[in-house]
Design an enzyme around this catalytic site. Sequence first.
Site, PDB file in Angstrom:
ATOM      1  N   ASN A   1      -5.023   4.624  15.296  1.00 15.38           N
ATOM      2  CA  ASN A   1      -5.935   4.343  14.204  1.00 15.38           C
ATOM      3  C   ASN A   1      -6.464   2.930  14.467  1.00 15.38           C
ATOM      4  O   ASN A   1      -5.704   1.972  14.314  1.00 15.38           O
ATOM      5  CB  ASN A   1      -5.104   4.373  12.912  1.00 15.38           C
ATOM      6  CG  ASN A   1      -5.918   4.705  11.709  1.00 15.38           C
ATOM      7  OD1 ASN A   1      -7.122   4.524  11.697  1.00 15.38           O
ATOM      8  ND2 ASN A   1      -5.244   5.170  10.680  1.00 15.38           N
TER       9      ASN A   1
ATOM     10  N   GLY B   1       5.970  -2.167   6.497  1.00 12.58           N
ATOM     11  CA  GLY B   1       7.329  -2.679   6.622  1.00 12.58           C
ATOM     12  C   GLY B   1       8.240  -1.849   7.482  1.00 12.58           C
ATOM     13  O   GLY B   1       7.931  -0.730   7.881  1.00 12.58           O
ATOM     14  N   GLU B   2       9.390  -2.433   7.771  1.00 11.58           N
ATOM     15  CA  GLU B   2      10.394  -1.792   8.613  1.00 11.58           C
ATOM     16  C   GLU B   2      11.586  -1.416   7.719  1.00 11.58           C
ATOM     17  O   GLU B   2      12.350  -2.294   7.287  1.00 11.58           O
ATOM     18  CB  GLU B   2      10.805  -2.763   9.733  1.00 11.58           C
ATOM     19  CG  GLU B   2      12.030  -2.372  10.508  1.00 11.58           C
ATOM     20  CD  GLU B   2      12.033  -0.926  11.004  1.00 11.58           C
ATOM     21  OE1 GLU B   2      11.008  -0.435  11.492  1.00 11.58           O
ATOM     22  OE2 GLU B   2      13.092  -0.279  10.895  1.00 11.58           O
TER      23      GLU B   2
ATOM     24  N   CYS C   1      -0.864  -2.892  14.956  1.00 15.05           N
ATOM     25  CA  CYS C   1      -0.595  -2.468  13.577  1.00 15.05           C
ATOM     26  C   CYS C   1      -1.118  -3.507  12.592  1.00 15.05           C
ATOM     27  O   CYS C   1      -0.800  -4.696  12.701  1.00 15.05           O
ATOM     28  CB  CYS C   1       0.920  -2.288  13.420  1.00 15.05           C
ATOM     29  SG  CYS C   1       1.454  -2.101  11.708  1.00 15.05           S
TER      30      CYS C   1
ATOM     31  N   GLU D   1       0.838  -1.198   0.000  1.00 17.74           N
ATOM     32  CA  GLU D   1       0.000   0.000   0.000  1.00 17.74           C
ATOM     33  C   GLU D   1       0.872   1.247   0.000  1.00 17.74           C
ATOM     34  O   GLU D   1       1.979   1.245   0.535  1.00 17.74           O
ATOM     35  CB  GLU D   1      -0.855   0.028   1.268  1.00 17.74           C
ATOM     36  CG  GLU D   1      -1.751  -1.178   1.390  1.00 17.74           C
ATOM     37  CD  GLU D   1      -2.533  -1.183   2.696  1.00 17.74           C
ATOM     38  OE1 GLU D   1      -3.066  -2.240   3.042  1.00 17.74           O
ATOM     39  OE2 GLU D   1      -2.598  -0.149   3.378  1.00 17.74           O
TER      40      GLU D   1
ATOM     41  N   SER E   1      10.899   6.247   9.220  1.00 16.80           N
ATOM     42  CA  SER E   1      10.401   5.828  10.526  1.00 16.80           C
ATOM     43  C   SER E   1      10.837   4.400  10.802  1.00 16.80           C
ATOM     44  O   SER E   1      10.630   3.505   9.987  1.00 16.80           O
ATOM     45  CB  SER E   1       8.866   5.915  10.541  1.00 16.80           C
ATOM     46  OG  SER E   1       8.365   5.374  11.743  1.00 16.80           O
TER      47      SER E   1
ATOM     48  N   CYS F   1      -1.537   2.041   7.309  1.00 17.11           N
ATOM     49  CA  CYS F   1      -1.008   1.099   6.323  1.00 17.11           C
ATOM     50  C   CYS F   1      -1.172  -0.338   6.771  1.00 17.11           C
ATOM     51  O   CYS F   1      -1.044  -0.666   7.927  1.00 17.11           O
ATOM     52  CB  CYS F   1       0.441   1.421   6.000  1.00 17.11           C
ATOM     53  SG  CYS F   1       0.485   2.430   4.522  1.00 17.11           S
TER      54      CYS F   1
ATOM     55  N   CYS G   1       3.325   8.519   1.455  1.00 10.69           N
ATOM     56  CA  CYS G   1       3.710   7.571   2.493  1.00 10.69           C
ATOM     57  C   CYS G   1       3.939   6.246   1.784  1.00 10.69           C
ATOM     58  O   CYS G   1       3.013   5.715   1.161  1.00 10.69           O
ATOM     59  CB  CYS G   1       2.590   7.465   3.531  1.00 10.69           C
ATOM     60  SG  CYS G   1       2.911   6.208   4.778  1.00 10.69           S
TER      61      CYS G   1
ATOM     62  N   CYS H   1       3.926  -5.842  15.606  1.00 11.01           N
ATOM     63  CA  CYS H   1       3.325  -5.007  16.659  1.00 11.01           C
ATOM     64  C   CYS H   1       1.805  -5.271  16.677  1.00 11.01           C
ATOM     65  O   CYS H   1       1.164  -5.235  15.620  1.00 11.01           O
ATOM     66  CB  CYS H   1       3.609  -3.530  16.396  1.00 11.01           C
ATOM     67  SG  CYS H   1       5.369  -3.175  16.241  1.00 11.01           S
TER      68      CYS H   1
ATOM     69  N   SER I   1       9.726   4.893  16.477  1.00  9.59           N
ATOM     70  CA  SER I   1       8.423   4.549  17.066  1.00  9.59           C
ATOM     71  C   SER I   1       8.635   4.013  18.476  1.00  9.59           C
ATOM     72  O   SER I   1       9.144   2.912  18.650  1.00  9.59           O
ATOM     73  CB  SER I   1       7.740   3.479  16.209  1.00  9.59           C
ATOM     74  OG  SER I   1       7.559   3.966  14.905  1.00  9.59           O
ATOM     75  N   LEU I   2       8.252   4.805  19.461  1.00 12.23           N
ATOM     76  CA  LEU I   2       8.464   4.389  20.855  1.00 12.23           C
ATOM     77  C   LEU I   2       7.239   3.684  21.425  1.00 12.23           C
ATOM     78  O   LEU I   2       7.295   2.553  21.840  1.00 12.23           O
ATOM     79  CB  LEU I   2       8.761   5.614  21.727  1.00 12.23           C
ATOM     80  CG  LEU I   2      10.197   6.094  21.841  1.00 12.23           C
ATOM     81  CD1 LEU I   2      10.290   7.161  22.925  1.00 12.23           C
ATOM     82  CD2 LEU I   2      11.155   4.943  22.173  1.00 12.23           C
ATOM     83  N   HIS I   3       6.134   4.412  21.520  1.00 13.78           N
ATOM     84  CA  HIS I   3       4.830   3.899  21.986  1.00 13.78           C
ATOM     85  C   HIS I   3       4.795   3.479  23.456  1.00 13.78           C
ATOM     86  O   HIS I   3       3.724   3.197  23.978  1.00 13.78           O
ATOM     87  CB  HIS I   3       4.329   2.747  21.118  1.00 13.78           C
ATOM     88  CG  HIS I   3       4.318   3.067  19.648  1.00 13.78           C
ATOM     89  ND1 HIS I   3       3.849   4.258  19.149  1.00 13.78           N
ATOM     90  CD2 HIS I   3       4.732   2.350  18.580  1.00 13.78           C
ATOM     91  CE1 HIS I   3       3.972   4.253  17.825  1.00 13.78           C
ATOM     92  NE2 HIS I   3       4.505   3.126  17.460  1.00 13.78           N
TER      93      HIS I   3
ATOM     94  N   CYS J   1       5.313  -7.137   7.326  1.00 15.45           N
ATOM     95  CA  CYS J   1       6.350  -6.771   8.299  1.00 15.45           C
ATOM     96  C   CYS J   1       6.496  -7.914   9.289  1.00 15.45           C
ATOM     97  O   CYS J   1       5.514  -8.499   9.729  1.00 15.45           O
ATOM     98  CB  CYS J   1       5.969  -5.485   9.033  1.00 15.45           C
ATOM     99  SG  CYS J   1       7.240  -4.938  10.204  1.00 15.45           S
TER     100      CYS J   1
HETATM  101  N1  SAH Z   1       7.936  -0.025  10.740  1.00 12.98           N
HETATM  102  C1  SAH Z   1       8.188   1.341  10.907  1.00 12.98           C
HETATM  103  C2  SAH Z   1       7.522   2.218   9.856  1.00 12.98           C
HETATM  104  C3  SAH Z   1       6.146   1.858   9.433  1.00 12.98           C
HETATM  105  S1  SAH Z   1       4.874   2.094  10.612  1.00 12.98           S
HETATM  106  C4  SAH Z   1       7.802   1.797  12.303  1.00 12.98           C
HETATM  107  O1  SAH Z   1       7.165   1.030  13.010  1.00 12.98           O
HETATM  108  O2  SAH Z   1       8.180   2.900  12.674  1.00 12.98           O
HETATM  109  C5  SAH Z   1       4.749   3.883  10.689  1.00 12.98           C
HETATM  110  C6  SAH Z   1       4.184   4.388  11.988  1.00 12.98           C
HETATM  111  O3  SAH Z   1       2.788   4.052  12.100  1.00 12.98           O
HETATM  112  C7  SAH Z   1       4.871   3.802  13.219  1.00 12.98           C
HETATM  113  O4  SAH Z   1       5.097   4.808  14.169  1.00 12.98           O
HETATM  114  C8  SAH Z   1       3.826   2.840  13.709  1.00 12.98           C
HETATM  115  O5  SAH Z   1       4.003   2.526  15.064  1.00 12.98           O
HETATM  116  C9  SAH Z   1       2.554   3.581  13.416  1.00 12.98           C
HETATM  117  N2  SAH Z   1       1.342   2.763  13.451  1.00 12.98           N
HETATM  118  C10 SAH Z   1       1.188   1.484  13.069  1.00 12.98           C
HETATM  119  N3  SAH Z   1      -0.095   1.083  13.270  1.00 12.98           N
HETATM  120  C11 SAH Z   1      -0.758   2.143  13.786  1.00 12.98           C
HETATM  121  C12 SAH Z   1      -2.092   2.363  14.205  1.00 12.98           C
HETATM  122  N4  SAH Z   1      -3.000   1.405  14.125  1.00 12.98           N
HETATM  123  N5  SAH Z   1      -2.406   3.592  14.675  1.00 12.98           N
HETATM  124  C13 SAH Z   1      -1.477   4.583  14.767  1.00 12.98           C
HETATM  125  N6  SAH Z   1      -0.213   4.441  14.388  1.00 12.98           N
HETATM  126  C14 SAH Z   1       0.167   3.223  13.905  1.00 12.98           C
HETATM  127 FE1  SF4 Z   2       6.116  -3.376  11.457  1.00 17.56          FE
HETATM  128 FE2  SF4 Z   2       6.106  -0.759  12.043  1.00 17.56          FE
HETATM  129 FE3  SF4 Z   2       3.796  -2.160  11.951  1.00 17.56          FE
HETATM  130 FE4  SF4 Z   2       5.508  -2.598  13.949  1.00 17.56          FE
HETATM  131  S1  SF4 Z   2       4.412  -0.679  13.520  1.00 17.56           S
HETATM  132  S2  SF4 Z   2       4.469  -4.176  12.733  1.00 17.56           S
HETATM  133  S3  SF4 Z   2       7.450  -2.348  12.909  1.00 17.56           S
HETATM  134  S4  SF4 Z   2       5.164  -1.751  10.268  1.00 17.56           S
END
Ligand code: SAH
Ligand code: SF4
Length: 371
Positions: free
Chosen positions: A309, A178-179, A135, A108, A210, A352, A121, A132, A233-235, A128
């Site tokens: 999201n 993806g990462e 995601c 996507e 990212s 995504c 984007c 997580c 991405s900390l979270h 991936c």
């Molecule tokens: N893998 C990389 C880049 C792709 S994800 C990463 O994790 O940083 C891009 C961003 O979207 C990351 O910060 C990820 O944590 C965030 N993300 C993924 N799913 C999400 C969701 N459902 N709501 C909000 N942010 C989300």
């Molecule tokens: Fe992969 Fe980033 Fe999604 Fe985590 S947040 S599963 S690292 S794409």
Amino acid sequence: MNMLPGGCIPPQEVSVPRLSILDLSKEQLQHLLREWGEPAYRARQVWHGLYCQLAGTPEALSNLPKALCTRLSQEILWDPLTPLTTLRSRDGQTYKLLFALPDGAQVEAVLMHYARRHTVCLSTQAGCAIGCPFCATGQGGFQRNLSAGEIVAQVLYFARQVAAQGERITNVVLMGMGEPLANYEATWTAIRRLNDPEGFNLGARAMTLSTVGLVPGIRRMAHESEQVNLAVSLHAANDALRDQLVPINRRFPLAQVLEACRYYVAQTHRRVSFEYALMADVNDRDEDAHQLAELLGGLLAHVNLIPLNPTPGSLFRPSPRARVQAFQRILQQHHISCTVRLRRGLDIQAGCGQLRLHQREGKKPLLSGND
Ligand code: SAH
Ligand code: SF4
């Protein structure tokens, strides 16, 4: 499939992957065209056609001889992307595509229009492997790394669309599926390709990568000459919670991630952005905000708070607006630079990975594109 005696497959049914032109460096393209007996300036013309004129097919390049166009069409893959589903948000500002790659893998990419910006984007992997739990991409599993050409092609696709309005892509964020640092070579080849002054010529500072926090990749990035923005991405601000939300934390815990970020800042003198998706009753309490401020204290840092999201089937819920504001206030009291990121395209599963999951489950997209 019809088999020949002896179990051989008839030659016309053997599909040999075609050489993808977007995967060639300038030197490789020069080499190929030289082998085809073309004069040296042809490679410059083709390069300019691909990345400046944004030609969608070789035929769109009127300055090439017909025979060369035909050969390019027959022997070379010009564009590796086949659009499968197009979605446009109700406000028309977010435009999302699901593409098929030549081997059937799906990725996507999203185009977001702002007042004076057009941001793409893009995805760096099909799926991936990090997994997580909040995601959609992570929940859909991992297929494969994208090639540099497949990454660049996503930007070119949208660049052609905005060019029709006389506009340019102004920003690229590597925040799709993806990462990126798990596909380091292809990702950085794509960044350099987009940055090439003789080609697409997008400033490195207009690109943001990212990462989930792959420590060796962050350290390696610190030595790249292109000044791409780094977002991590900390979270979560403690290991117990981050182990749950970002499973790779068990391999690269917070202390190591922060140390790599300090190294990055020391080498590049550039600030790091930290992404923090706010999830109701999971990571959005006052004490989480205080812990985050303490973790980032003294670092050249900016925090992007992202209201989650929600993804289908997930138990994670976005934090209410008042909680987001309270969280932000605490960071500000600690003098941590911080913004709340606008959520885009909620009505088109713009997070995504969501569209691909949706399609796999055989559901119709919420809104179908009109083109
Ligand atoms: N893998 C990389 C880049 C792709 S994800 C990463 O994790 O940083 C891009 C961003 O979207 C990351 O910060 C990820 O944590 C965030 N993300 C993924 N799913 C999400 C969701 N459902 N709501 C909000 N942010 C989300
Ligand atoms: Fe992969 Fe980033 Fe999604 Fe985590 S947040 S599963 S690292 S794409």
